[in-house]
Design an enzyme around this catalytic site. Sequence first.
Site, mmCIF file in Angstrom:
data_model
loop_
_atom_site.group_PDB
_atom_site.id
_atom_site.type_symbol
_atom_site.label_atom_id
_atom_site.label_comp_id
_atom_site.label_asym_id
_atom_site.label_seq_id
_atom_site.Cartn_x
_atom_site.Cartn_y
_atom_site.Cartn_z
ATOM 1 N N HIS A 223 0.835 -1.211 0.000
ATOM 2 C CA HIS A 223 0.000 0.000 0.000
ATOM 3 C C HIS A 223 0.869 1.260 0.000
ATOM 4 O O HIS A 223 0.568 2.234 -0.701
ATOM 5 C CB HIS A 223 -0.864 0.051 1.276
ATOM 6 C CG HIS A 223 -1.901 -1.025 1.373
ATOM 7 N ND1 HIS A 223 -1.981 -1.895 2.436
ATOM 8 C CD2 HIS A 223 -2.925 -1.360 0.540
ATOM 9 C CE1 HIS A 223 -3.008 -2.717 2.259
ATOM 10 N NE2 HIS A 223 -3.586 -2.414 1.114
ATOM 11 N N ARG B 186 -1.725 -5.505 -8.653
ATOM 12 C CA ARG B 186 -0.629 -6.445 -8.411
ATOM 13 C C ARG B 186 -0.639 -7.466 -9.548
ATOM 14 O O ARG B 186 -0.353 -7.145 -10.678
ATOM 15 C CB ARG B 186 -0.815 -7.128 -7.051
ATOM 16 C CG ARG B 186 -0.687 -6.171 -5.875
ATOM 17 C CD ARG B 186 -1.227 -6.787 -4.608
ATOM 18 N NE ARG B 186 -2.629 -7.149 -4.779
ATOM 19 C CZ ARG B 186 -3.428 -7.552 -3.799
ATOM 20 N NH1 ARG B 186 -2.957 -7.682 -2.585
ATOM 21 N NH2 ARG B 186 -4.689 -7.844 -4.040
ATOM 22 N N SER C 74 -2.686 -7.829 2.622
ATOM 23 C CA SER C 74 -2.855 -7.791 4.083
ATOM 24 C C SER C 74 -3.209 -9.181 4.601
ATOM 25 O O SER C 74 -2.711 -9.608 5.649
ATOM 26 C CB SER C 74 -3.969 -6.810 4.462
ATOM 27 O OG SER C 74 -3.628 -5.512 4.062
ATOM 28 N N LYS D 204 -17.402 -7.173 7.162
ATOM 29 C CA LYS D 204 -16.110 -7.834 7.337
ATOM 30 C C LYS D 204 -15.731 -7.888 8.819
ATOM 31 O O LYS D 204 -16.115 -7.020 9.582
ATOM 32 C CB LYS D 204 -15.017 -7.072 6.576
ATOM 33 C CG LYS D 204 -14.901 -7.474 5.125
ATOM 34 C CD LYS D 204 -13.597 -6.960 4.535
ATOM 35 C CE LYS D 204 -13.460 -7.318 3.065
ATOM 36 N NZ LYS D 204 -12.254 -6.701 2.466
HETATM 37 O O1 PNS Z 1 -8.714 -2.873 0.205
HETATM 38 P P1 PNS Z 1 -9.923 -3.419 -0.506
HETATM 39 O O2 PNS Z 1 -10.712 -4.315 0.423
HETATM 40 O O3 PNS Z 1 -9.546 -4.097 -1.792
HETATM 41 O O4 PNS Z 1 -10.853 -2.147 -0.882
HETATM 42 C C1 PNS Z 1 -12.089 -2.314 -1.543
HETATM 43 C C2 PNS Z 1 -12.876 -0.981 -1.632
HETATM 44 C C3 PNS Z 1 -13.017 -0.347 -0.266
HETATM 45 C C4 PNS Z 1 -12.145 -0.029 -2.539
HETATM 46 C C5 PNS Z 1 -14.257 -1.327 -2.260
HETATM 47 O O5 PNS Z 1 -14.840 -2.369 -1.553
HETATM 48 C C6 PNS Z 1 -15.214 -0.144 -2.268
HETATM 49 O O6 PNS Z 1 -15.036 0.812 -2.994
HETATM 50 N N1 PNS Z 1 -16.262 -0.207 -1.417
HETATM 51 C C7 PNS Z 1 -17.235 0.861 -1.228
HETATM 52 C C8 PNS Z 1 -18.596 0.494 -1.774
HETATM 53 C C9 PNS Z 1 -18.805 0.987 -3.195
HETATM 54 O O7 PNS Z 1 -18.548 2.120 -3.542
HETATM 55 N N2 PNS Z 1 -19.325 0.069 -4.070
HETATM 56 C C10 PNS Z 1 -19.670 0.367 -5.435
HETATM 57 C C11 PNS Z 1 -18.483 0.492 -6.357
HETATM 58 S S1 PNS Z 1 -17.914 -1.009 -6.958
#
Ligand code: PNS
Length: 164
Positions: free
Chosen positions: A19, A93, A131, A43
């Site tokens: 990150h 990645r 993570s 989660k």
């Molecule tokens: O670190 P992560 O778990 O890969 O992050 C995922 C994240 C937080 C970027 C994604 O789950 C997210 O944007 N969640 C918010 C909900 C949202 O906006 N959903 C619609 C768009 S796909």
Amino acid sequence: MKERVALYPGSFDPITLGHIDILERATAIFDRVVVSVLRNPAKQPLFSIDERLELIRAVTESLDGEVTVDSFDGLTVEHARQVGAIAIVRGLRALSDFETEFQMALMNRRLEPDVHTVFLMTSAPNVFMSSNLVKEVCRLGGDISEFVPPAIADALHRRLGKPG
Ligand code: PNS
């Protein structure tokens, strides 16, 4: 000139060197990057939101670029609008990231066409880091010093136990 802000959203449970690598690249492009932790009741995180924010602050204060730390719930694009971000930064990645990230980016564009998703490639040593894997290696007594800054390794060892 108007400040160019990017939002770097994620779970950050906890923040890793992968990150930080993406964050450093983002700060080279944008005037300010808002690292924001999703408050996700679905989660079961290892670290609470407040702990994750504190850990992110601890390991980003020495970075050259301007970084602010935040948390959010709801839609990422809505949060991007609230913080004045013109872009959402995501790290890529391995190829396996691509499909989900592509779907999210296209959905986010449909929801908010003015916010652009910017994908930054991670550096080679971080290609398979996540993570979840770092937590697993720590839980099983492996050496995590190559994957996270010392403050994060300490926090992981306190939470999951030290090897030996
Ligand atoms: O670190 P992560 O778990 O890969 O992050 C995922 C994240 C937080 C970027 C994604 O789950 C997210 O944007 N969640 C918010 C909900 C949202 O906006 N959903 C619609 C768009 S796909």
